[in-house]
Design a protein around this motif. Structure first.
Motif, short mmCIF file in Angstrom:
data_model
loop_
_atom_site.label_atom_id
_atom_site.label_comp_id
_atom_site.label_asym_id
_atom_site.label_seq_id
_atom_site.Cartn_x
_atom_site.Cartn_y
_atom_site.Cartn_z
N SER A 119 -9.57 6.67 -8.68
CA SER A 119 -10.59 6.08 -7.80
C SER A 119 -9.97 5.03 -6.89
N CYS A 120 -10.52 4.89 -5.72
CA CYS A 120 -10.03 3.92 -4.74
C CYS A 120 -10.27 2.49 -5.27
N ASP A 179 -15.87 7.85 -4.12
CA ASP A 179 -15.08 8.92 -4.75
C ASP A 179 -15.52 10.30 -4.27
N GLU A 180 -16.82 10.51 -4.33
CA GLU A 180 -17.38 11.82 -3.96
C GLU A 180 -17.01 12.20 -2.53
N ASN A 187 -8.02 -0.04 -11.22
CA ASN A 187 -7.89 1.18 -10.41
C ASN A 187 -6.67 1.12 -9.49
N ASN A 213 -13.08 11.03 -13.93
CA ASN A 213 -12.68 9.69 -13.48
C ASN A 213 -12.37 8.82 -14.70
N ASN A 266 -8.05 12.44 -10.49
CA ASN A 266 -9.06 11.65 -11.19
C ASN A 266 -9.09 10.17 -10.78
N ARG A 306 -13.13 12.77 -2.10
CA ARG A 306 -12.68 14.03 -2.70
C ARG A 306 -13.03 15.24 -1.85
N VAL A 348 -7.20 9.28 -3.59
CA VAL A 348 -6.94 7.84 -3.51
C VAL A 348 -5.85 7.49 -2.48
N SER A 376 -18.39 5.38 -7.15
CA SER A 376 -18.71 6.79 -7.41
C SER A 376 -19.10 7.51 -6.12
#
Length: 254
Positions: free
Chosen positions: A196-197, A227-228, A168, A130, A194, A231, A239, A224
Motif C-alpha cells: 500500500s502507498c 489502493d483500489e 507501509n 494487503n 500487496n 491497482r 506502490v 483502501s
C-alpha cells in the motif's frame, strides 16, 4: 484526465523520481549505507519509525541512531545488554525519545531471536491482498514482551483505522524491487502486488487532485480507496506511484 492519460502522466513521474538521485534527499539513504540484509532491514525500520516532520532532521537523527548502535544494528540488536542502552539517554526525535528507542531495540531482539526476523513477522498469513492484518499482528508481537505503555503509539495499527504510513513505507523499501536501486526488494517471501502507498499529507493531497481519492481523512479507509485505484493502473506494482504522488507534492508543489 481519463485513465489512459492519468496512467501515462503518473508513469512519467515514476521514471522521473524512482532513480538513485532520489536517495540523496530521502531517509532511505540510511539503510543504503549497509550491505547485510539484517542491517538494512533494522536500519530501515528504525529510520521509517522516526520519519515524520522535517526531512533533514529525520535523516540527521536516523544517522544518530546508527551511531548509537555502533553502526552495526543487527549485531547490537542481537547481542546488546541492558547497560549498552544507557548511551541512548540523550536521544530524542520529536515525541520518540530514548525510552522508546530502548524499547524498540528490546522488541527487535525478541523478534529476531524468537521469530527469526522482521520478514517473517510482517508476512501476510490470512490470504488477504494487503498488510492490514499483518501489521496489526506485528504490533501484537512487538509488544508481547514487557514494555512501557507510552511506546505503543509509535507502532500504528490499521485495525484502529490508522493508515500506518511509516510501516507501509518500510514495507515498500523491503519488498519492492524497482530495478533502479532505490527500493531494496530483499524480502523474497513477500509480494509487491500487496503493498500500500505510504499515505501522508503530500501524497493524499495530490491523490485527491487527481481524483484517485475522495475521502478527506488520511486513514486506512482512505488508503483502501487509493489502493483500489492504483491497482487499476498497475496491479503488480501499485506502490510505484508513491514516487509520483510524493514527487508531485513535495518537489513540484502540484
Amino acid at each position: 484526465m481519463n485513465k489512459a492519460a492519468l496512467k501515462e502522466f503518473l508513469d512519467e513521474k515514476v521514471i522521473l523520481y524512482n532513480n538513485p538521485k532520489f536517495i540523496e534527499s530521502d531517509p532511505i539513504q540510511i539503510p543504503h549505507t549497509f550491505a547485510l540484509k539484517e542491517d538494512i532491514e533494522i536500519a530501515a525500520f528504525l529510520t521509517a519509525t522516526i520519519s515524520w516532520g522535517n526531512r533533514k532532521m529525520i535523516i540527521k537523527n536516523a544517522f544518530k541512531m546508527m551511531e548509537l548502535l555502533e553502526n552495526s544494528p543487527y549485531d547490537f540488536v542481537l547481542n546488546h545488554q541492558e547497560k549498552d542502552l544507557k548511551s541512548f539517554e540523550n536521544f530524542v526525535h520529536r515525541t520518540f525519545n530514548f525510552v522508546d528507542f530502548q524499547q524498540f531495540i528490546k522488541s527487535l531482539q525478541h523478534i529476531y531471536k524468537t521469530y527469526n526476523g522482521l520478514e517473517n513477522v510482517l508476512n501476510i498469513t490470512d490470504n488477504s491482498q494487503n498488510y492490514k492484518t499483518a501489521i496489526h499482528q506485528f504490533k501484537n508481537v512487538f509488544f508481547e514482551i514487557e514494555h512501557q505503555q507510552r511506546t505503543q503509539k509509535h507502532v500504528s495499527d490499521p485495525h484502529k483505522n490508522s493508515a500506518a504510513k511509516r510501516i507501509n513505507m518500510f514495507l515498500r523499501w523491503m519488498v519492492r524491487n524497482d530495478n533502479s536501486g532505490v527500493d531494496f526488494g530483499i524480502w523474497k517471501t513477500h509480494n509487491s502486488a500487496n503493498l500500500s502507498c505510504p499515505l501522508d499529507v503530500h501524497s493524499g493531497n495530490v491523490a485527491r487532485k487527481l481524483k484517485l481519492l475522495n475521502r478527506k481523512q488520511n486513514d486506512w479507509k482512505a488508503l483502501s480507496e487509493l489502493d483500489e485505484n492504483l491497482r487499476k493502473l498497475d496491479k503488480k506494482d501499485p506502490v510505484k506511484y508513491d514516487f509520483a504522488l510524493f514527487g508531485l507534492g513535495v518537489f513540484e508543489k502540484f
